[in-house]
Design a protein around this motif. Sequence first.
Motif, PDB file in Angstrom:
ATOM      1  N   MET A 183       0.815  -1.213   0.000  1.00  0.00           N
ATOM      2  CA  MET A 183       0.000   0.000   0.000  1.00  0.00           C
ATOM      3  C   MET A 183       0.848   1.263   0.000  1.00  0.00           C
ATOM      4  SD  MET A 183      -3.058  -1.074  -0.255  1.00  0.00           S
ATOM      5  CE  MET A 183      -3.728   0.578  -0.190  1.00  0.00           C
ATOM      6  N   GLU A 184       1.994   1.234   0.654  1.00  0.00           N
ATOM      7  CA  GLU A 184       2.833   2.432   0.717  1.00  0.00           C
ATOM      8  C   GLU A 184       3.415   2.777  -0.650  1.00  0.00           C
ATOM      9  OE1 GLU A 184       4.941   3.239   4.725  1.00  0.00           O
ATOM     10  OE2 GLU A 184       5.085   1.071   4.450  1.00  0.00           O
ATOM     11  N   SER A 185       4.006   1.789  -1.331  1.00  0.00           N
ATOM     12  CA  SER A 185       4.590   2.084  -2.643  1.00  0.00           C
ATOM     13  C   SER A 185       3.513   2.344  -3.685  1.00  0.00           C
ATOM     14  CB  SER A 185       5.511   0.935  -3.091  1.00  0.00           C
ATOM     15  OG  SER A 185       4.788  -0.276  -3.234  1.00  0.00           O
ATOM     16  N   HIS A 186       2.364   1.664  -3.562  1.00  0.00           N
ATOM     17  CA  HIS A 186       1.272   1.875  -4.510  1.00  0.00           C
ATOM     18  C   HIS A 186       0.762   3.311  -4.460  1.00  0.00           C
ATOM     19  CE1 HIS A 186      -2.982   1.721  -5.888  1.00  0.00           C
ATOM     20  NE2 HIS A 186      -2.505   0.894  -6.793  1.00  0.00           N
ATOM     21  N   SER A 187       0.717   3.895  -3.263  1.00  0.00           N
ATOM     22  CA  SER A 187       0.175   5.243  -3.128  1.00  0.00           C
ATOM     23  C   SER A 187       0.998   6.279  -3.873  1.00  0.00           C
ATOM     24  CB  SER A 187       0.088   5.625  -1.645  1.00  0.00           C
ATOM     25  OG  SER A 187       1.379   5.768  -1.085  1.00  0.00           O
ATOM     26  N   GLY A 188       2.265   5.978  -4.122  1.00  0.00           N
ATOM     27  CA  GLY A 188       3.118   6.940  -4.809  1.00  0.00           C
ATOM     28  C   GLY A 188       3.402   6.628  -6.254  1.00  0.00           C
ATOM     29  N   THR A 189       3.020   5.428  -6.739  1.00  0.00           N
ATOM     30  CA  THR A 189       3.339   5.050  -8.112  1.00  0.00           C
ATOM     31  C   THR A 189       2.105   4.826  -8.986  1.00  0.00           C
ATOM     32  OG1 THR A 189       3.501   2.719  -7.432  1.00  0.00           O
ATOM     33  CG2 THR A 189       5.542   4.013  -7.453  1.00  0.00           C
ATOM     34  N   SER A 190       0.955   4.547  -8.381  1.00  0.00           N
ATOM     35  CA  SER A 190      -0.267   4.361  -9.162  1.00  0.00           C
ATOM     36  C   SER A 190      -0.776   5.701  -9.674  1.00  0.00           C
ATOM     37  CB  SER A 190      -1.343   3.707  -8.286  1.00  0.00           C
ATOM     38  OG  SER A 190      -2.612   3.779  -8.900  1.00  0.00           O
ATOM     39  N   ASP A 191      -1.455   5.677 -10.821  1.00  0.00           N
ATOM     40  CA  ASP A 191      -1.987   6.923 -11.370  1.00  0.00           C
ATOM     41  C   ASP A 191      -3.053   7.538 -10.475  1.00  0.00           C
ATOM     42  OD1 ASP A 191      -4.006   5.092 -11.826  1.00  0.00           O
ATOM     43  OD2 ASP A 191      -4.218   5.502 -13.966  1.00  0.00           O
ATOM     44  N   SER A 192      -3.693   6.720  -9.642  1.00  0.00           N
ATOM     45  CA  SER A 192      -4.720   7.239  -8.740  1.00  0.00           C
ATOM     46  C   SER A 192      -4.406   6.990  -7.269  1.00  0.00           C
ATOM     47  CB  SER A 192      -6.081   6.600  -9.082  1.00  0.00           C
ATOM     48  OG  SER A 192      -6.014   5.187  -8.947  1.00  0.00           O
ATOM     49  N   GLY A 193      -3.265   6.402  -6.988  1.00  0.00           N
ATOM     50  CA  GLY A 193      -2.942   6.015  -5.623  1.00  0.00           C
ATOM     51  C   GLY A 193      -2.817   7.168  -4.655  1.00  0.00           C
ATOM     52  N   TYR A 194      -2.415   8.338  -5.148  1.00  0.00           N
ATOM     53  CA  TYR A 194      -2.175   9.457  -4.250  1.00  0.00           C
ATOM     54  C   TYR A 194      -3.448   9.970  -3.583  1.00  0.00           C
ATOM     55  CZ  TYR A 194      -3.858  12.659  -7.904  1.00  0.00           C
ATOM     56  OH  TYR A 194      -4.627  13.305  -8.832  1.00  0.00           O
ATOM     57  N   TYR A 195      -4.621   9.670  -4.147  1.00  0.00           N
ATOM     58  CA  TYR A 195      -5.875  10.060  -3.487  1.00  0.00           C
ATOM     59  C   TYR A 195      -6.781   8.873  -3.157  1.00  0.00           C
ATOM     60  CZ  TYR A 195      -8.321   9.708  -8.034  1.00  0.00           C
ATOM     61  OH  TYR A 195      -8.851   9.268  -9.217  1.00  0.00           O
ATOM     62  N   VAL A 196      -6.702   7.765  -3.918  1.00  0.00           N
ATOM     63  CA  VAL A 196      -7.523   6.598  -3.629  1.00  0.00           C
ATOM     64  C   VAL A 196      -7.043   5.886  -2.363  1.00  0.00           C
ATOM     65  CG1 VAL A 196      -8.173   4.301  -4.444  1.00  0.00           C
ATOM     66  CG2 VAL A 196      -8.233   6.247  -6.016  1.00  0.00           C
ATOM     67  N   ASP A 197      -5.726   5.708  -2.226  1.00  0.00           N
ATOM     68  CA  ASP A 197      -5.214   4.972  -1.064  1.00  0.00           C
ATOM     69  C   ASP A 197      -5.450   5.704   0.254  1.00  0.00           C
ATOM     70  OD1 ASP A 197      -4.505   3.080  -2.871  1.00  0.00           O
ATOM     71  OD2 ASP A 197      -2.360   3.430  -2.793  1.00  0.00           O
ATOM     72  N   PRO A 198      -5.255   7.014   0.334  1.00  0.00           N
ATOM     73  CA  PRO A 198      -5.614   7.691   1.588  1.00  0.00           C
ATOM     74  C   PRO A 198      -7.085   7.531   1.944  1.00  0.00           C
ATOM     75  CG  PRO A 198      -4.145   9.076   0.321  1.00  0.00           C
ATOM     76  CD  PRO A 198      -4.508   7.918  -0.566  1.00  0.00           C
ATOM     77  N   TYR A 199      -7.945   7.432   0.931  1.00  0.00           N
ATOM     78  CA  TYR A 199      -9.366   7.197   1.195  1.00  0.00           C
ATOM     79  C   TYR A 199      -9.578   5.797   1.763  1.00  0.00           C
ATOM     80  CZ  TYR A 199     -14.239   5.989   0.297  1.00  0.00           C
ATOM     81  OH  TYR A 199     -15.528   5.541   0.423  1.00  0.00           O
ATOM     82  N   SER A 200      -9.013   4.777   1.093  1.00  0.00           N
ATOM     83  CA  SER A 200      -9.246   3.402   1.536  1.00  0.00           C
ATOM     84  C   SER A 200      -8.511   3.078   2.830  1.00  0.00           C
ATOM     85  CB  SER A 200      -8.821   2.412   0.440  1.00  0.00           C
ATOM     86  OG  SER A 200      -7.440   2.547   0.145  1.00  0.00           O
ATOM     87  N   MET A 201      -7.397   3.767   3.094  1.00  0.00           N
ATOM     88  CA  MET A 201      -6.635   3.542   4.320  1.00  0.00           C
ATOM     89  C   MET A 201      -7.029   4.492   5.447  1.00  0.00           C
ATOM     90  SD  MET A 201      -4.455   0.996   3.930  1.00  0.00           S
ATOM     91  CE  MET A 201      -5.847   0.191   3.116  1.00  0.00           C
ATOM     92  N   ASP A 202      -7.933   5.416   5.154  1.00  0.00           N
ATOM     93  CA  ASP A 202      -8.402   6.381   6.151  1.00  0.00           C
ATOM     94  C   ASP A 202      -7.254   7.190   6.730  1.00  0.00           C
ATOM     95  OD1 ASP A 202     -10.338   7.721   7.624  1.00  0.00           O
ATOM     96  OD2 ASP A 202     -10.180   6.358   9.333  1.00  0.00           O
TER      97      ASP A 202
END
Length: 376
Positions: free
Chosen positions: A263-282
């Motif tokens: 989840m940590e690396s995905h949040s910085g490399t996915s095209d949508s990870g920078y906003y989707v992951d903070p949502y799903s990880m709260d």
Amino acid sequence: MQLLPLDGGEARQVGGSQRELQALMQWSPDGRRVLLSARTPWSEDADDATDGSNRPWVVTHLPWKLDGSGPQVGHRTVLLAMDVDSGDEQILVCGDFDVVEAAWSPDGKSLAYVRTRDGSQRHRMDLWLADGDGGNARLLTDGLASIAGITWSPDGRTLALGGTVTEGDSLSLLWLVDIADGSLRRPADELQLEGSTIVWHPDGDRVATLAARRGLQEVVVVDVSSGAVTRVDDGLQHAAALCAAGDGLVFARAGISAPVINMESHSGTSDSGYYVDPYSMDGEVDDAHERYRRLSPLSYADDIRTPTLLLQGEDDQRCPLGQSEELLARLVRRSKAPARMVVYPGGTHLLAGTGTPSHRVDYHRRLSRWLRGALD
């Protein structure tokens, strides 16, 4: 753009656009023009020459790349109307943003379109309304985070669409937008859309769409006044072979396609990870390191004993190749379970359904053989 007669014959090229055409959206009500999107060069800063070859990518906003579309810098997506007889182009909407989709009203006098915002974060979308020629544009609603499938009611008074309220939320809901004042309402609160196909009944009192329910897909008809939902077709069921193991389930084999492993690396490399992951990880990564790690499958990779097949598109920007590579490396180094990774050159996140025919055949053949137990 090519026109092909429905009764057969050779295709005819329309016009000679110098722009990179992206999507054909709609015929005009009078059948004389086609609504389409196209890319046009854009300078990101004073040193970014649009006429240069092999330009560097100058990134000043996110997302700067999108799965299946590539870099989103160095150009902007504009909205055009092309005359099918003369090939003449008319720019209807353009600016420092990207037009995502658009539709003329049934009488052709109005134009609804979805566009990204400007600024440094451009993942949110807004719905705009303009005259049929793109003039007198005004913001209709900015109350949704994502919008797809805008469809005019037969009387031109309402737009039906799929959308989400919270950025990062992937559950699309059915919305109705009043053209007069931009007000939003949900006719069926619990209905979750599958895709973005919405069709109005000719009398304008109901819409048909695809919905997701308990992991299945179904065709439903929604009364736009009462919200009553009629299920027309319960869709297809998706089943897998399992066996009981106490209170849990055991998979004899694992087939994984485009995973999110870290989840940590995905949040910085996915095209949508920078906003989707903070949502799903709260929470943002810096504020919730322990939660990101605890909920990352990679944290439990040392316990994997199941033969694992990884299927991955090389150019997947949604769940990047690095996610599969991290798991493969951990399995090779730390696990005795057989592991195999198959990477499809040029494949995107949607390669299983929209990749090249040879890749789709190979993908599904490998997956079915793997799950049946064939290892070679």
